[in-house]
Design a protein around this motif. Structure first.
Motif, PDB file in Angstrom:
ATOM      1  N   GLN A 125      30.887 -28.896  -6.815  1.00  0.00           N
ATOM      2  CA  GLN A 125      30.008 -28.703  -8.327  1.00  0.00           C
ATOM      3  C   GLN A 125      28.440 -28.330  -7.893  1.00  0.00           C
ATOM      4  OE1 GLN A 125      29.538 -32.095 -10.792  1.00  0.00           O
ATOM      5  NE2 GLN A 125      27.805 -31.318 -11.506  1.00  0.00           N
ATOM      6  N   ALA A 126      27.885 -29.035  -7.022  1.00  0.00           N
ATOM      7  CA  ALA A 126      26.484 -28.887  -6.545  1.00  0.00           C
ATOM      8  C   ALA A 126      26.456 -27.496  -6.076  1.00  0.00           C
ATOM      9  CB  ALA A 126      25.985 -29.724  -5.466  1.00  0.00           C
ATOM     10  N   ALA A 127      27.329 -27.128  -5.089  1.00  0.00           N
ATOM     11  CA  ALA A 127      27.425 -25.661  -4.700  1.00  0.00           C
ATOM     12  C   ALA A 127      27.499 -24.523  -5.879  1.00  0.00           C
ATOM     13  CB  ALA A 127      28.508 -25.379  -3.695  1.00  0.00           C
ATOM     14  N   ALA A 128      28.255 -24.686  -6.635  1.00  0.00           N
ATOM     15  CA  ALA A 128      28.376 -23.913  -7.667  1.00  0.00           C
ATOM     16  C   ALA A 128      26.936 -23.884  -8.730  1.00  0.00           C
ATOM     17  CB  ALA A 128      29.592 -24.208  -8.640  1.00  0.00           C
ATOM     18  N   ASP A 129      26.598 -25.045  -8.871  1.00  0.00           N
ATOM     19  CA  ASP A 129      25.356 -24.948  -9.525  1.00  0.00           C
ATOM     20  C   ASP A 129      23.960 -24.228  -9.107  1.00  0.00           C
ATOM     21  OD1 ASP A 129      26.565 -26.620 -11.361  1.00  0.00           O
ATOM     22  OD2 ASP A 129      25.837 -28.539 -10.857  1.00  0.00           O
ATOM     23  N   ALA A 130      24.111 -24.457  -7.605  1.00  0.00           N
ATOM     24  CA  ALA A 130      23.200 -23.906  -6.977  1.00  0.00           C
ATOM     25  C   ALA A 130      23.122 -22.363  -6.776  1.00  0.00           C
ATOM     26  CB  ALA A 130      23.164 -24.316  -5.261  1.00  0.00           C
ATOM     27  N   LEU A 131      24.551 -21.731  -6.769  1.00  0.00           N
ATOM     28  CA  LEU A 131      24.668 -20.578  -6.693  1.00  0.00           C
ATOM     29  C   LEU A 131      24.209 -19.884  -8.070  1.00  0.00           C
ATOM     30  CD1 LEU A 131      28.216 -20.309  -4.971  1.00  0.00           C
ATOM     31  CD2 LEU A 131      25.919 -19.282  -4.169  1.00  0.00           C
ATOM     32  N   GLY A 132      24.530 -20.643  -9.364  1.00  0.00           N
ATOM     33  CA  GLY A 132      23.979 -20.119 -10.483  1.00  0.00           C
ATOM     34  C   GLY A 132      22.277 -20.052 -10.762  1.00  0.00           C
ATOM     35  N   GLN A 133      21.967 -21.031  -9.860  1.00  0.00           N
ATOM     36  CA  GLN A 133      20.515 -20.819  -9.767  1.00  0.00           C
ATOM     37  C   GLN A 133      19.942 -19.641  -9.128  1.00  0.00           C
ATOM     38  OE1 GLN A 133      19.522 -25.114  -8.730  1.00  0.00           O
ATOM     39  NE2 GLN A 133      17.956 -25.064  -9.920  1.00  0.00           N
ATOM     40  N   ILE A 134      20.481 -19.399  -7.777  1.00  0.00           N
ATOM     41  CA  ILE A 134      20.060 -18.247  -7.017  1.00  0.00           C
ATOM     42  C   ILE A 134      20.375 -17.084  -7.592  1.00  0.00           C
ATOM     43  CG2 ILE A 134      20.786 -17.199  -4.827  1.00  0.00           C
ATOM     44  CD1 ILE A 134      21.372 -20.191  -3.644  1.00  0.00           C
ATOM     45  N   GLY A 135      21.371 -16.798  -8.393  1.00  0.00           N
ATOM     46  CA  GLY A 135      21.802 -15.788  -9.077  1.00  0.00           C
ATOM     47  C   GLY A 135      22.188 -14.643  -8.335  1.00  0.00           C
ATOM     48  N   ASP A 136      22.851 -14.695  -7.090  1.00  0.00           N
ATOM     49  CA  ASP A 136      23.122 -13.528  -6.396  1.00  0.00           C
ATOM     50  C   ASP A 136      24.537 -13.186  -6.642  1.00  0.00           C
ATOM     51  OD1 ASP A 136      23.817 -11.768  -4.265  1.00  0.00           O
ATOM     52  OD2 ASP A 136      23.292 -12.935  -2.780  1.00  0.00           O
ATOM     53  N   PRO A 137      24.517 -11.733  -7.066  1.00  0.00           N
ATOM     54  CA  PRO A 137      26.142 -11.380  -7.859  1.00  0.00           C
ATOM     55  C   PRO A 137      26.990 -11.152  -6.599  1.00  0.00           C
ATOM     56  CG  PRO A 137      24.184  -9.764  -8.318  1.00  0.00           C
ATOM     57  CD  PRO A 137      23.578 -10.975  -7.641  1.00  0.00           C
ATOM     58  N   ALA A 138      26.642 -11.101  -5.378  1.00  0.00           N
ATOM     59  CA  ALA A 138      27.415 -11.120  -4.169  1.00  0.00           C
ATOM     60  C   ALA A 138      28.227 -12.420  -4.141  1.00  0.00           C
ATOM     61  CB  ALA A 138      26.593 -10.906  -3.010  1.00  0.00           C
ATOM     62  N   THR A 139      27.709 -13.340  -4.710  1.00  0.00           N
ATOM     63  CA  THR A 139      28.750 -14.517  -4.458  1.00  0.00           C
ATOM     64  C   THR A 139      29.626 -14.596  -5.730  1.00  0.00           C
ATOM     65  OG1 THR A 139      27.221 -16.016  -5.712  1.00  0.00           O
ATOM     66  CG2 THR A 139      26.763 -15.675  -3.451  1.00  0.00           C
ATOM     67  N   LEU A 140      29.848 -13.832  -6.670  1.00  0.00           N
ATOM     68  CA  LEU A 140      30.897 -13.784  -7.542  1.00  0.00           C
ATOM     69  C   LEU A 140      32.331 -13.830  -7.195  1.00  0.00           C
ATOM     70  CD1 LEU A 140      29.048 -11.250 -10.132  1.00  0.00           C
ATOM     71  CD2 LEU A 140      29.443 -13.649 -10.548  1.00  0.00           C
ATOM     72  N   PRO A 141      32.765 -13.150  -6.218  1.00  0.00           N
ATOM     73  CA  PRO A 141      33.908 -13.226  -5.774  1.00  0.00           C
ATOM     74  C   PRO A 141      34.215 -14.411  -5.120  1.00  0.00           C
ATOM     75  CG  PRO A 141      32.977 -11.117  -5.079  1.00  0.00           C
ATOM     76  CD  PRO A 141      31.912 -11.982  -5.686  1.00  0.00           C
ATOM     77  N   ASP A 142      33.288 -15.248  -4.387  1.00  0.00           N
ATOM     78  CA  ASP A 142      33.415 -16.724  -4.095  1.00  0.00           C
ATOM     79  C   ASP A 142      33.799 -17.755  -5.106  1.00  0.00           C
ATOM     80  OD1 ASP A 142      32.530 -16.376  -0.865  1.00  0.00           O
ATOM     81  OD2 ASP A 142      30.822 -15.627  -2.045  1.00  0.00           O
ATOM     82  N   LEU A 143      32.862 -17.369  -6.030  1.00  0.00           N
ATOM     83  CA  LEU A 143      33.244 -18.362  -7.352  1.00  0.00           C
ATOM     84  C   LEU A 143      34.519 -18.184  -8.094  1.00  0.00           C
ATOM     85  CD1 LEU A 143      29.680 -17.991  -8.871  1.00  0.00           C
ATOM     86  CD2 LEU A 143      30.658 -20.092  -7.948  1.00  0.00           C
ATOM     87  N   SER A 144      34.794 -16.798  -8.009  1.00  0.00           N
ATOM     88  CA  SER A 144      36.421 -16.366  -8.611  1.00  0.00           C
ATOM     89  C   SER A 144      37.438 -17.091  -7.879  1.00  0.00           C
ATOM     90  CB  SER A 144      36.666 -15.107  -8.651  1.00  0.00           C
ATOM     91  OG  SER A 144      35.914 -14.666  -9.571  1.00  0.00           O
ATOM     92  N   ARG A 145      37.317 -17.027  -6.346  1.00  0.00           N
ATOM     93  CA  ARG A 145      38.210 -17.810  -5.533  1.00  0.00           C
ATOM     94  C   ARG A 145      38.354 -19.138  -5.526  1.00  0.00           C
ATOM     95  NH1 ARG A 145      36.457 -13.647  -1.959  1.00  0.00           N
ATOM     96  NH2 ARG A 145      35.013 -14.854  -1.149  1.00  0.00           N
ATOM     97  N   ALA A 146      37.119 -19.787  -5.708  1.00  0.00           N
ATOM     98  CA  ALA A 146      37.084 -21.084  -6.121  1.00  0.00           C
ATOM     99  C   ALA A 146      37.653 -21.550  -7.464  1.00  0.00           C
ATOM    100  CB  ALA A 146      35.505 -21.582  -6.268  1.00  0.00           C
ATOM    101  N   LEU A 147      37.702 -20.555  -8.340  1.00  0.00           N
ATOM    102  CA  LEU A 147      38.342 -21.081  -9.525  1.00  0.00           C
ATOM    103  C   LEU A 147      39.728 -20.948  -9.625  1.00  0.00           C
ATOM    104  CD1 LEU A 147      37.837 -21.281 -12.727  1.00  0.00           C
ATOM    105  CD2 LEU A 147      38.170 -18.924 -12.963  1.00  0.00           C
ATOM    106  N   GLN A 148      40.519 -20.082  -8.550  1.00  0.00           N
ATOM    107  CA  GLN A 148      41.680 -20.019  -8.415  1.00  0.00           C
ATOM    108  C   GLN A 148      42.388 -20.981  -7.541  1.00  0.00           C
ATOM    109  OE1 GLN A 148      43.477 -18.420 -10.513  1.00  0.00           O
ATOM    110  NE2 GLN A 148      41.416 -17.675 -11.362  1.00  0.00           N
ATOM    111  N   ASP A 149      41.347 -21.641  -6.895  1.00  0.00           N
ATOM    112  CA  ASP A 149      41.922 -22.417  -5.702  1.00  0.00           C
ATOM    113  C   ASP A 149      42.946 -23.624  -6.049  1.00  0.00           C
ATOM    114  OD1 ASP A 149      42.130 -24.346  -3.747  1.00  0.00           O
ATOM    115  OD2 ASP A 149      40.041 -24.294  -2.879  1.00  0.00           O
TER     116      ASP A 149
END
Length: 228
Positions: A125-149
């Protein structure tokens, strides 16, 4: 008057004293915040690292020390936070992720995204929240993979952490996020779907909610995303 005297007493306090004071929940909040703010001085970094790495440091003092690095401008603060991501202590990893999120430095977004696979859900959760703050579009695939994990579900029930992945996509909020958010519209978790619609509203700049049922709004967003 009493608060003013406390301020004067701690204005010149050293780093260990400020860490101790900021970590004490029984102290006045405004004075704790003032002590924490003083820890953002570049000169504080060596002492903060010493406190954070000391095995005898209390959990509260370690948390304050790591979190204080987030807004510290010293370059070595970033390197230290990346090191703390590998800590065996989950609260330390969480503190480091929160601090890196505050720094908003995309140079570290890959390191943060790697924690989406952490064994501890609170760290994910902390990683996801941090990625939302950083705002890097390059991490969108990482978030999608996490959602399907599949480890994001327990006995067929979606875990709360999955909503944070989609919320992070929404905070990134670029055109690139739309396809990932639209993919979450069919998720069986209602909270995930709500987060996806909220993210789409932010990315698109408008809402389909007015005059529609929830099911109709979901369908409208699905059609819109496919027709872009």
């Amino acid at each position: 008057m009493f608060a003013a005297l406390f301020w004067l007493a701690f204005a010149a306090a050293g780093v260990p004293e400020d860490v101790e004071f900021a970590a004490d929940a029984d102290k006045p909040l405004d004075l704790r915040q003032a002590a924490f703010a003083r820890l953002h001085a570049e000169a504080a970094v060596p002492t903060l690292l010493k406190i954070a790495k000391d095995k005898d440091t209390s959990p509260q003092r370690r948390w304050v020390s790591v979190r204080a690095l987030g807004l510290n401008p010293a370059p070595e603060a970033s390197a230290a936070l990346v090191e703390f991501l590998a800590s065996e202590n989950a609260p330390t990893r969480i503190a480091a992720l929160a601090a890196l999120g505050e720094r908003k430095d995309r140079a570290f977004s890959g390191r943060v995204a790697a924690r989406l696979e952490d064994k501890a859900l609170l760290v994910r959760q902390a990683a996801a929240d941090a990625l939302g703050q950083i705002g890097d579009p390059a991490t969108l695939p990482d978030l999608s993979r996490a959602l399907q994990d599949p480890t994001g579900t327990y006995r067929g029930t979606s875990m709360w952490v999955r909503r944070h992945y989609v919320e992070a996509m929404g905070k990134i909020g670029t055109d690139a996020a739309i396809v990932h958010l639209a993919g979450a519209l069919t998720d069986p978790d209602a909270d995930v779907v709500t987060a996806a619609m909220n993210g789409l509203e932010k990315a698109a700049g408008f809402s389909y909610a007015q005059g529609r049922t929830r099911a109709e709004a979901i369908e409208a967003w699905s059609r819109w995303s496919k027709g872009r």
